[in-house]
Design a protein around this motif. Structure first.
Motif, PDB file in Angstrom:
ATOM      1  N   TYR A  91      26.826  53.025  19.571  1.00  0.00           N
ATOM      2  CA  TYR A  91      27.539  54.077  20.302  1.00  0.00           C
ATOM      3  C   TYR A  91      28.444  54.903  19.392  1.00  0.00           C
ATOM      4  N   ARG A  92      28.827  54.358  18.236  1.00  0.00           N
ATOM      5  CA  ARG A  92      29.720  55.103  17.333  1.00  0.00           C
ATOM      6  C   ARG A  92      29.069  56.370  16.792  1.00  0.00           C
ATOM      7  N   TYR A  93      27.757  56.493  16.926  1.00  0.00           N
ATOM      8  CA  TYR A  93      27.055  57.686  16.457  1.00  0.00           C
ATOM      9  C   TYR A  93      27.094  58.824  17.480  1.00  0.00           C
ATOM     10  N   GLY A  94      27.707  58.593  18.632  1.00  0.00           N
ATOM     11  CA  GLY A  94      27.631  59.583  19.688  1.00  0.00           C
ATOM     12  C   GLY A  94      28.864  60.442  19.874  1.00  0.00           C
ATOM     13  N   PHE A  95      28.649  61.600  20.506  1.00  0.00           N
ATOM     14  CA  PHE A  95      29.764  62.420  20.989  1.00  0.00           C
ATOM     15  C   PHE A  95      29.931  62.240  22.492  1.00  0.00           C
ATOM     16  N   ILE A 115      29.924  50.212  30.433  1.00  0.00           N
ATOM     17  CA  ILE A 115      30.380  51.566  30.123  1.00  0.00           C
ATOM     18  C   ILE A 115      31.607  51.537  29.220  1.00  0.00           C
ATOM     19  N   LEU A 116      32.191  50.353  29.037  1.00  0.00           N
ATOM     20  CA  LEU A 116      33.347  50.242  28.158  1.00  0.00           C
ATOM     21  C   LEU A 116      32.954  50.387  26.692  1.00  0.00           C
ATOM     22  N   GLU A 117      31.737  49.987  26.345  1.00  0.00           N
ATOM     23  CA  GLU A 117      31.319  50.053  24.947  1.00  0.00           C
ATOM     24  C   GLU A 117      31.373  51.477  24.402  1.00  0.00           C
ATOM     25  N   PRO A 118      30.738  52.455  25.042  1.00  0.00           N
ATOM     26  CA  PRO A 118      30.876  53.826  24.525  1.00  0.00           C
ATOM     27  C   PRO A 118      32.282  54.378  24.694  1.00  0.00           C
ATOM     28  N   ALA A 119      32.952  54.015  25.786  1.00  0.00           N
ATOM     29  CA  ALA A 119      34.304  54.534  26.022  1.00  0.00           C
ATOM     30  C   ALA A 119      35.260  54.136  24.914  1.00  0.00           C
ATOM     31  N   SER A 120      35.063  52.947  24.324  1.00  0.00           N
ATOM     32  CA  SER A 120      35.980  52.463  23.287  1.00  0.00           C
ATOM     33  C   SER A 120      35.907  53.297  22.010  1.00  0.00           C
TER      34      SER A 120
END
Length: 392
Positions: free
Chosen positions: A291-295, A310-315
């Motif tokens: 997820y760190r590769y996303g905007f 949904i917490l993973e991308p939110a973090s």
């Protein structure tokens, strides 16, 4: 066609001869804390608690059981655990053998995998038992009047029920369960720690080219695949990183068949694939880091039951979208209220939300900051849970 799926074969074969192995490995071992999770996701929820116990209480041994192969097969060698097994099927003689071999001094159940026979055995043996990171809503089957065996188990079998929010506590108290404490969600601690850990992947780096992309994680076939493929097809100049929930060859091929733009598969990536519009990651265990590769992100399963984490991308400080079915997943509505989460019902709604984020940097920044703030404000739950568990 095979009579049994690969997952079903592992479910059966993994339990054959398991008691002999348990007896051999646990001979003379004491001070065991038994941790039960249904699958991989439920274990990740309780992981921060186990890491803290291992660090602060080294005299205890951590033994995990899993109902599903998705937990056991991927976590059997996890360093936070001393022992890992499939949960024996909940029959009388299985329970007797299990308790006689394991002799747990405490039991932790993650979220919601309730087996009445095992819970009754824990109660009769007076083993302190804790339900960790639970979330209850009125329409869940566990709390309805007809589910009186489960309601009785909540009242009588758990030493303490540790819930994520005050609404869950009020609901449980309303059905006569008084030993309920709000501790928050330990997954917050886990996702924040992961997002702050340095990690890169050479293949994804080559494909991204140093630019942020749109990430779709834990997508299922049918609705998830339809909406995310429609989005990619309608934005041929953008890049989409898709990590499907099922990564078998047929699943990946079905996903590729929906795409009209260029597509590459992670395990088959070649230098010429760096210009592909879509990269499908067909490996397990990387999603939370990818997820760190996303905007911005889309999290799957929200058209089937409730979204995956949904917490993973939110973090990582990015806005998150997901399908409309999230009744029992407490964070979805809370993130919507915070301006960090967005529920979509079809391809058109996902495209409209995507464009509003992609074309409005200020709105994207504001929603991303709200997502990160939501995670940071909820951190610290693991410490509260460990304090409750180890106080008795």
């Amino acid at each position: 066609m095979p009579i049994l799926s690969e997952k079903a074969r592992k479910f059966i074969s993994g339990r054959i001869g398991q008691f002999r192995r348990m007896k051999s490995e646990l001979e003379g071992v004491g001070n065991i804390i038994w941790v039960h999770s249904c699958s991989y996701g439920e274990f990740e929820e309780i992981r921060p608690v186990l890491e803290m116990i291992r660090r602060d209480y080294p005299d205890y041994k951590l033994l995990a059981t899993f109902f599903s192969p998705s937990g056991y097969e991927h976590l059997k060698d996890d360093p936070v655990l001393d022992y890992a097994y499939y949960l024996p099927l909940d029959f009388f003689w299985n329970r007797i053998r299990f308790f006689n071999i394991v002799r747990p001094v405490k039991c932790l159940v993650s979220i919601s995998d309730f087996w009445l026979g095992f819970l009754g055995g824990l109660r009769r043996r007076k083993i302190p038992t804790y339900l960790v990171s639970a979330c209850f809503v009125p329409w869940m089957s566990w709390v309805k009047p007809k589910a009186f065996p489960y309601r009785a188990a909540f009242r009588n079998c758990f030493t303490e029920i540790l819930v994520r929010d005050s609404n869950s506590r009020e609901l449980m108290e309303g059905i006569g369960v008084k030993h309920v404490t709000v501790t928050g969600d330990p997954r917050m601690d886990r996702v924040i720690a992961l997002s702050q850990t340095e990690w890169r992947d050479e293949t994804v780096d080559n494909w991204c080219g140093g630019k942020k992309v749109f990430v779709a994680g834990s997508t299922l076939q049918d609705e998830d695949s339809v909406v995310i493929c429609d989005l990619a097809n309608s934005h041929p100049d953008d890049k989409f990183l898709i990590i499907p929930h099922e990564i078998g060859k047929e699943d990946v091929e079905a996903l590729k068949s929906r795409l009209k733009v260029s597509c590459a598969v992670y395990s088959e990536f070649k230098p010429g694939d760096k210009n592909a519009n879509v990269l499908i990651v067909n490996t397990i265990g990387m999603l939370a880091k990818l997820y760190r590769y996303g905007f911005a992100a889309y999290v799957g399963s929200g058209f089937d039951c409730s979204p995956h984490s949904i917490l993973e991308p939110a973090s990582y400080g990015m806005p998150v979208s997901y399908g409309p079915l999230f009744g029992s997943y407490c964070h979805c509505q809370a993130m919507i209220d915070a301006g960090a989460g967005f529920s979509i019902g079809n391809s058109e709604e996902l495209a409209a939300w995507y464009d509003s984020m992609r074309n409005n940097p200020e709105k994207l920044k504001e929603s991303g900051e709200a997502a990160l703030r939501y995670c940071l404000d909820g951190s610290g739950a693991a410490g509260k849970i460990v304090a409750r568990i180890m106080a008795r």
